[in-house]
Design a protein around this motif. Structure first.
Motif, PDB file in Angstrom:
ATOM      1  N   LEU A  92      67.685   6.629 -21.213  1.00  0.00           N
ATOM      2  CA  LEU A  92      68.759   5.729 -20.786  1.00  0.00           C
ATOM      3  C   LEU A  92      69.997   6.499 -20.315  1.00  0.00           C
ATOM      4  CD1 LEU A  92      68.633   2.881 -23.469  1.00  0.00           C
ATOM      5  CD2 LEU A  92      67.489   3.000 -21.245  1.00  0.00           C
ATOM      6  N   ALA A  93      70.323   7.565 -21.009  1.00  0.00           N
ATOM      7  CA  ALA A  93      71.499   8.361 -20.617  1.00  0.00           C
ATOM      8  C   ALA A  93      71.313   8.931 -19.207  1.00  0.00           C
ATOM      9  CB  ALA A  93      71.730   9.489 -21.618  1.00  0.00           C
ATOM     10  N   HIS A  94      70.077   9.329 -18.872  1.00  0.00           N
ATOM     11  CA  HIS A  94      69.806   9.860 -17.536  1.00  0.00           C
ATOM     12  C   HIS A  94      69.837   8.740 -16.495  1.00  0.00           C
ATOM     13  CE1 HIS A  94      67.614  13.330 -19.722  1.00  0.00           C
ATOM     14  NE2 HIS A  94      68.921  13.513 -19.685  1.00  0.00           N
ATOM     15  N   ASP A  95      69.374   7.548 -16.883  1.00  0.00           N
ATOM     16  CA  ASP A  95      69.464   6.396 -15.969  1.00  0.00           C
ATOM     17  C   ASP A  95      70.925   6.122 -15.619  1.00  0.00           C
ATOM     18  OD1 ASP A  95      66.707   5.952 -15.926  1.00  0.00           O
ATOM     19  OD2 ASP A  95      66.783   4.398 -17.473  1.00  0.00           O
ATOM     20  N   ASP A  96      71.785   6.144 -16.616  1.00  0.00           N
ATOM     21  CA  ASP A  96      73.213   5.901 -16.373  1.00  0.00           C
ATOM     22  C   ASP A  96      73.803   6.972 -15.460  1.00  0.00           C
ATOM     23  OD1 ASP A  96      73.104   3.669 -18.020  1.00  0.00           O
ATOM     24  OD2 ASP A  96      73.960   4.701 -19.759  1.00  0.00           O
ATOM     25  N   TYR A  97      73.514   8.229 -15.769  1.00  0.00           N
ATOM     26  CA  TYR A  97      74.080   9.352 -15.021  1.00  0.00           C
ATOM     27  C   TYR A  97      73.598   9.352 -13.567  1.00  0.00           C
ATOM     28  CZ  TYR A  97      75.195  14.123 -13.623  1.00  0.00           C
ATOM     29  OH  TYR A  97      75.667  15.224 -12.943  1.00  0.00           O
ATOM     30  N   TYR A  98      72.279   9.346 -13.380  1.00  0.00           N
ATOM     31  CA  TYR A  98      71.741   9.427 -12.022  1.00  0.00           C
ATOM     32  C   TYR A  98      71.907   8.113 -11.258  1.00  0.00           C
ATOM     33  CZ  TYR A  98      69.960  13.997 -13.224  1.00  0.00           C
ATOM     34  OH  TYR A  98      69.872  15.302 -13.601  1.00  0.00           O
ATOM     35  N   GLY A  99      71.944   6.991 -11.974  1.00  0.00           N
ATOM     36  CA  GLY A  99      72.182   5.708 -11.328  1.00  0.00           C
ATOM     37  C   GLY A  99      73.546   5.664 -10.657  1.00  0.00           C
ATOM     38  N   PRO A 103      72.386   6.129  -4.970  1.00  0.00           N
ATOM     39  CA  PRO A 103      72.453   4.688  -4.682  1.00  0.00           C
ATOM     40  C   PRO A 103      71.118   3.946  -4.822  1.00  0.00           C
ATOM     41  CG  PRO A 103      73.625   5.937  -2.997  1.00  0.00           C
ATOM     42  CD  PRO A 103      72.919   6.933  -3.871  1.00  0.00           C
ATOM     43  N   THR A 104      70.005   4.615  -4.564  1.00  0.00           N
ATOM     44  CA  THR A 104      68.686   3.957  -4.612  1.00  0.00           C
ATOM     45  C   THR A 104      67.990   4.105  -5.966  1.00  0.00           C
ATOM     46  OG1 THR A 104      67.665   5.954  -3.709  1.00  0.00           O
ATOM     47  CG2 THR A 104      68.321   4.228  -2.122  1.00  0.00           C
ATOM     48  N   TYR A 105      68.688   4.670  -6.945  1.00  0.00           N
ATOM     49  CA  TYR A 105      68.066   4.937  -8.246  1.00  0.00           C
ATOM     50  C   TYR A 105      67.507   3.666  -8.891  1.00  0.00           C
ATOM     51  CZ  TYR A 105      67.247   6.982 -12.819  1.00  0.00           C
ATOM     52  OH  TYR A 105      66.642   7.422 -13.968  1.00  0.00           O
ATOM     53  N   ALA A 106      68.280   2.610  -8.963  1.00  0.00           N
ATOM     54  CA  ALA A 106      67.857   1.390  -9.657  1.00  0.00           C
ATOM     55  C   ALA A 106      66.680   0.699  -8.974  1.00  0.00           C
ATOM     56  CB  ALA A 106      69.020   0.425  -9.802  1.00  0.00           C
ATOM     57  N   GLY A 123      54.821  17.163  -6.741  1.00  0.00           N
ATOM     58  CA  GLY A 123      55.606  18.318  -7.171  1.00  0.00           C
ATOM     59  C   GLY A 123      56.957  18.025  -7.775  1.00  0.00           C
ATOM     60  N   PHE A 124      57.290  16.738  -7.995  1.00  0.00           N
ATOM     61  CA  PHE A 124      58.601  16.397  -8.545  1.00  0.00           C
ATOM     62  C   PHE A 124      58.493  16.049 -10.016  1.00  0.00           C
ATOM     63  CE2 PHE A 124      58.737  14.952  -4.023  1.00  0.00           C
ATOM     64  CZ  PHE A 124      59.556  15.959  -3.551  1.00  0.00           C
ATOM     65  N   ARG A 125      57.917  16.945 -10.804  1.00  0.00           N
ATOM     66  CA  ARG A 125      57.840  16.718 -12.242  1.00  0.00           C
ATOM     67  C   ARG A 125      58.511  17.891 -12.944  1.00  0.00           C
ATOM     68  NH1 ARG A 125      52.475  19.142 -14.641  1.00  0.00           N
ATOM     69  NH2 ARG A 125      52.981  17.986 -16.499  1.00  0.00           N
ATOM     70  N   GLY A 126      58.836  17.681 -14.207  1.00  0.00           N
ATOM     71  CA  GLY A 126      59.455  18.759 -14.965  1.00  0.00           C
ATOM     72  C   GLY A 126      60.971  18.730 -14.881  1.00  0.00           C
ATOM     73  N   GLU A 127      61.541  19.886 -15.064  1.00  0.00           N
ATOM     74  CA  GLU A 127      62.990  20.034 -15.170  1.00  0.00           C
ATOM     75  C   GLU A 127      63.721  19.587 -13.900  1.00  0.00           C
ATOM     76  OE1 GLU A 127      66.188  23.671 -15.864  1.00  0.00           O
ATOM     77  OE2 GLU A 127      64.057  24.068 -16.079  1.00  0.00           O
ATOM     78  N   ILE A 128      64.809  18.869 -14.102  1.00  0.00           N
ATOM     79  CA  ILE A 128      65.687  18.457 -12.996  1.00  0.00           C
ATOM     80  C   ILE A 128      66.904  19.372 -13.059  1.00  0.00           C
ATOM     81  CG2 ILE A 128      67.164  16.620 -12.104  1.00  0.00           C
ATOM     82  CD1 ILE A 128      64.228  16.050 -11.711  1.00  0.00           C
ATOM     83  N   ARG A 129      67.023  20.262 -12.086  1.00  0.00           N
ATOM     84  CA  ARG A 129      68.113  21.246 -12.105  1.00  0.00           C
ATOM     85  C   ARG A 129      69.381  20.761 -11.414  1.00  0.00           C
ATOM     86  NH1 ARG A 129      64.285  26.402 -11.167  1.00  0.00           N
ATOM     87  NH2 ARG A 129      63.579  26.496 -13.313  1.00  0.00           N
ATOM     88  N   ASP A 130      69.234  19.780 -10.509  1.00  0.00           N
ATOM     89  CA  ASP A 130      70.416  19.273  -9.811  1.00  0.00           C
ATOM     90  C   ASP A 130      70.141  17.857  -9.311  1.00  0.00           C
ATOM     91  OD1 ASP A 130      68.877  19.540  -7.413  1.00  0.00           O
ATOM     92  OD2 ASP A 130      69.614  21.592  -7.152  1.00  0.00           O
ATOM     93  N   ALA A 131      71.185  17.215  -8.812  1.00  0.00           N
ATOM     94  CA  ALA A 131      71.065  15.832  -8.348  1.00  0.00           C
ATOM     95  C   ALA A 131      70.076  15.711  -7.198  1.00  0.00           C
ATOM     96  CB  ALA A 131      72.429  15.286  -7.948  1.00  0.00           C
ATOM     97  N   ARG A 132      69.966  16.737  -6.369  1.00  0.00           N
ATOM     98  CA  ARG A 132      69.024  16.711  -5.237  1.00  0.00           C
ATOM     99  C   ARG A 132      67.583  16.584  -5.745  1.00  0.00           C
ATOM    100  NH1 ARG A 132      68.532  16.570   0.429  1.00  0.00           N
ATOM    101  NH2 ARG A 132      66.303  16.791   0.699  1.00  0.00           N
ATOM    102  N   ALA A 133      67.246  17.297  -6.829  1.00  0.00           N
ATOM    103  CA  ALA A 133      65.893  17.214  -7.380  1.00  0.00           C
ATOM    104  C   ALA A 133      65.596  15.792  -7.861  1.00  0.00           C
ATOM    105  CB  ALA A 133      65.726  18.220  -8.520  1.00  0.00           C
ATOM    106  N   MET A 134      66.580  15.150  -8.478  1.00  0.00           N
ATOM    107  CA  MET A 134      66.372  13.769  -8.918  1.00  0.00           C
ATOM    108  C   MET A 134      66.320  12.838  -7.718  1.00  0.00           C
ATOM    109  SD  MET A 134      65.675  11.638 -11.292  1.00  0.00           S
ATOM    110  CE  MET A 134      66.108  12.248 -12.916  1.00  0.00           C
ATOM    111  N   SER A 135      67.130  13.089  -6.719  1.00  0.00           N
ATOM    112  CA  SER A 135      67.124  12.277  -5.511  1.00  0.00           C
ATOM    113  C   SER A 135      65.748  12.326  -4.839  1.00  0.00           C
ATOM    114  CB  SER A 135      68.214  12.771  -4.554  1.00  0.00           C
ATOM    115  OG  SER A 135      68.236  11.987  -3.402  1.00  0.00           O
ATOM    116  N   ASP A 136      65.130  13.503  -4.798  1.00  0.00           N
ATOM    117  CA  ASP A 136      63.783  13.639  -4.228  1.00  0.00           C
ATOM    118  C   ASP A 136      62.764  12.856  -5.055  1.00  0.00           C
ATOM    119  OD1 ASP A 136      64.785  15.299  -2.251  1.00  0.00           O
ATOM    120  OD2 ASP A 136      64.130  17.149  -3.227  1.00  0.00           O
ATOM    121  N   ARG A 137      62.901  12.911  -6.378  1.00  0.00           N
ATOM    122  CA  ARG A 137      61.998  12.174  -7.264  1.00  0.00           C
ATOM    123  C   ARG A 137      62.152  10.672  -7.037  1.00  0.00           C
ATOM    124  NH1 ARG A 137      61.728  13.592 -13.607  1.00  0.00           N
ATOM    125  NH2 ARG A 137      60.923  15.508 -12.688  1.00  0.00           N
TER     126      ARG A 137
END
Length: 171
Positions: A92-99, A103-106, A123-137
């Motif tokens: 949930l904490a990551h949902d709040d942060y990345y949300g 903009p398209t997270y939710a 290839g988008f599994r494992g550690e998220i090092r920056d917002a771009r990695a989460m954006s790609d996921r």
């Protein structure tokens, strides 16, 4: 206790870890995993595991590498909180942060979360090092939802096996 459980629990605490996650249509549910770390975080601040993370136990590292720590999520599938294939749910904490950052997270919550997903086999599994990695996921998750079909799910399932066995991206 069975030998497997004794091997898994190489630090004090329960063998099964539970944490709140966001599911379909934003409904919060409790996810189950084999505990692989010395901590069991479920609060407004949850630190994601990183490569070489000291909190990961020796047995936990193996369970995480092979994604065996995810097996208790079959209970979540049986309860209807998750599917076999769908976007992987985050704390949930990551949902709040990345949300707040993406903009398209939710939009990921348009589908039931899964044990495996399109992002993971691409290839988008494992550690998220920056917002771009989460954006790609997130982009991969949303592409999956928009292109969903039974054949896509089957393809993802078949691609999950080699991805898990290779350990690519696991942390």
């Amino acid at each position: 206790a069975p030998v497997f459980l004794r091997l898994m629990v190489s630090s004090p605490g329960p063998a099964i870890f539970s944490q709140r996650r966001t599911g379909y249509r934003g409904r919060v549910f409790t996810i189950y995993k084999f505990r692989t770390m010395t901590v069991t975080e479920d609060s407004s601040e949850v630190r994601q595991a990183t490569k070489g993370d000291a909190r990961v136990t020796a047995m936990g590292a193996l369970l995480r590498k092979l994604s065996i720590d995810e097996l208790p999520q079959l209970v979540n599938v049986l309860k209807g909180d998750m599917s076999i294939v769908g976007p992987r749910p985050h704390a949930l904490a990551h949902d709040d942060y990345y949300g707040a950052l993406i903009p398209t997270y939710a939009a990921r919550f348009r589908a039931r979360p899964g044990l495996t997903g399109y992002a993971q086999v691409n290839g988008f599994r494992g550690e998220i090092r920056d917002a771009r990695a989460m954006s790609d996921r997130v982009a991969a998750d949303n592409s999956y939802i928009e292109a969903w079909s039974p054949s896509l799910d089957l393809s993802i399932l078949l691609r999950t096996i080699p991805a898990v066995l290779s350990g690519r991206g696991a942390s």
